[in-house]
Scaffold this active site. Structure first.
Site, PDB file in Angstrom:
ATOM      1  CD  GLU A   1      -2.984  -1.063   0.159  1.00  0.00           C
ATOM      2  OE1 GLU A   1      -3.119  -0.004  -0.497  1.00  0.00           O
ATOM      3  OE2 GLU A   1      -3.668  -2.085  -0.052  1.00  0.00           O
TER       4      GLU A   1
ATOM      5  NE  ARG B   1     -17.024  -4.358   1.859  1.00  0.00           N
ATOM      6  CZ  ARG B   1     -17.035  -5.644   2.210  1.00  0.00           C
ATOM      7  NH1 ARG B   1     -18.101  -6.380   2.111  1.00  0.00           N
ATOM      8  NH2 ARG B   1     -15.915  -6.221   2.648  1.00  0.00           N
TER       9      ARG B   1
ATOM     10  CB  CYS C   1      -6.492  -2.859   6.276  1.00  0.00           C
ATOM     11  SG  CYS C   1      -6.569  -4.608   6.694  1.00  0.00           S
TER      12      CYS C   1
ATOM     13  CG  HIS D   1      -4.524  -5.072   1.863  1.00  0.00           C
ATOM     14  ND1 HIS D   1      -4.864  -3.747   1.713  1.00  0.00           N
ATOM     15  CD2 HIS D   1      -5.319  -5.540   2.875  1.00  0.00           C
ATOM     16  CE1 HIS D   1      -5.805  -3.429   2.587  1.00  0.00           C
ATOM     17  NE2 HIS D   1      -6.101  -4.489   3.314  1.00  0.00           N
TER      18      HIS D   1
HETATM   19  N1  PCA Z   1      -8.362  -6.902   6.375  1.00  0.00           N
HETATM   20  C1  PCA Z   1      -9.327  -5.852   6.611  1.00  0.00           C
HETATM   21  C2  PCA Z   1      -9.247  -5.561   8.089  1.00  0.00           C
HETATM   22  C3  PCA Z   1      -8.532  -6.732   8.692  1.00  0.00           C
HETATM   23  C4  PCA Z   1      -7.941  -7.449   7.540  1.00  0.00           C
HETATM   24  O1  PCA Z   1      -7.170  -8.412   7.614  1.00  0.00           O
HETATM   25  C5  PCA Z   1      -9.145  -4.641   5.708  1.00  0.00           C
HETATM   26  O2  PCA Z   1      -8.624  -4.788   4.592  1.00  0.00           O
HETATM   27  O3  PCA Z   1      -9.526  -3.524   6.088  1.00  0.00           O
END
Ligand code: PCA
Length: 199
Positions: free
Chosen positions: A78, A88, A141, A165
């Site tokens: 990111e 959501r 996240c 991610h």
């Molecule tokens: N993914 C979520 C929150 C926790 C996770 O592992 C997100 O992308 O916001």
């Protein structure tokens, strides 16, 4: 050198979170750096409190937060976190903030200060599908990435930090039409990210 790596507990319909499974598999030392692992609740507010306590206690040189991005087909490093929470689905405590500012005295956005392009390049060299992402979403996240970079900006100017991610792992998509990546490749990718930061 100390590196704090965080993962999230499962949320939504999921019973596992690959970010947590992946960090469990990391060695406790990589290229001479101490690796500290931290599980974060998928909960607005509380996740940042726990992270802030860990920053205070451990004073890591680098922080890499990891989270699941179900539906993405690559490891995505990111670039930016934004000062908004817009959920959501409810978090694991039933909170569902809509258009909420995370820190009133924070910037609109903060950029990762990890070498994001280099990390992606090195992952691809090792045949791990990877890309830069320009949005970490508006759920927990993004919230933790923003909280981390806010703390770096306000309190820890020498600290490096950012967010990665990862896709679902195969066992999560048996009943879904969604891409996945093996846990082995995800762990390999995170190791490459750490090695790239250290070198
Ligand atoms: N993914 C979520 C929150 C926790 C996770 O592992 C997100 O992308 O916001």
């Amino acid at each position: 050198m100390k590196i704090l790596v965080t993962g999230f507990e499962p949320f939504g319909e999921e019973v596992i979170n690959p970010s947590l499974e992946a960090i469990k598999k990391l060695d406790n030392e990589i290229m001479g750096a101490e690796i500290i692992k931290l599980k974060l609740p998928t909960v607005f507010g509380k996740s940042i409190d726990i992270l802030e306590n860990a920053l205070e206690k451990e004073k890591p040189d680098v922080v890499i937060s990891i989270g699941q991005a179900g539906g993405r087909d690559k490891i995505t490093v990111e670039r930016v976190a934004i000062n908004i929470s817009d959920a959501r689905i409810p978090d694991n405590k039933g909170n569902k903030p809509i258009d909420e500012i995370i820190f009133e005295d924070g910037e609109n956005a903060y950029f990762s200060n990890l070498p994001i392009k280099k990390i992606v390049e090195e992952m691809k060299k090792e045949n791990i599908p990877a890309a830069i992402s320009n949005t970490a979403g508006t759920y927990v996240c993004n919230h933790i990435m923003y909280g981390l970079l806010y703390n770096i900006d306000k309190k820890y100017p020498k600290m490096k930090g950012g967010f990665i991610h990862i896709p679902y792992i195969p066992e999560q998509v048996i009943e879904k039409n969604a891409p996945s990546m093996s846990l082995e490749n995800i762990v390999k990718g995170i190791n490459i990210a750490i090695e790239t930061i250290l070198s």
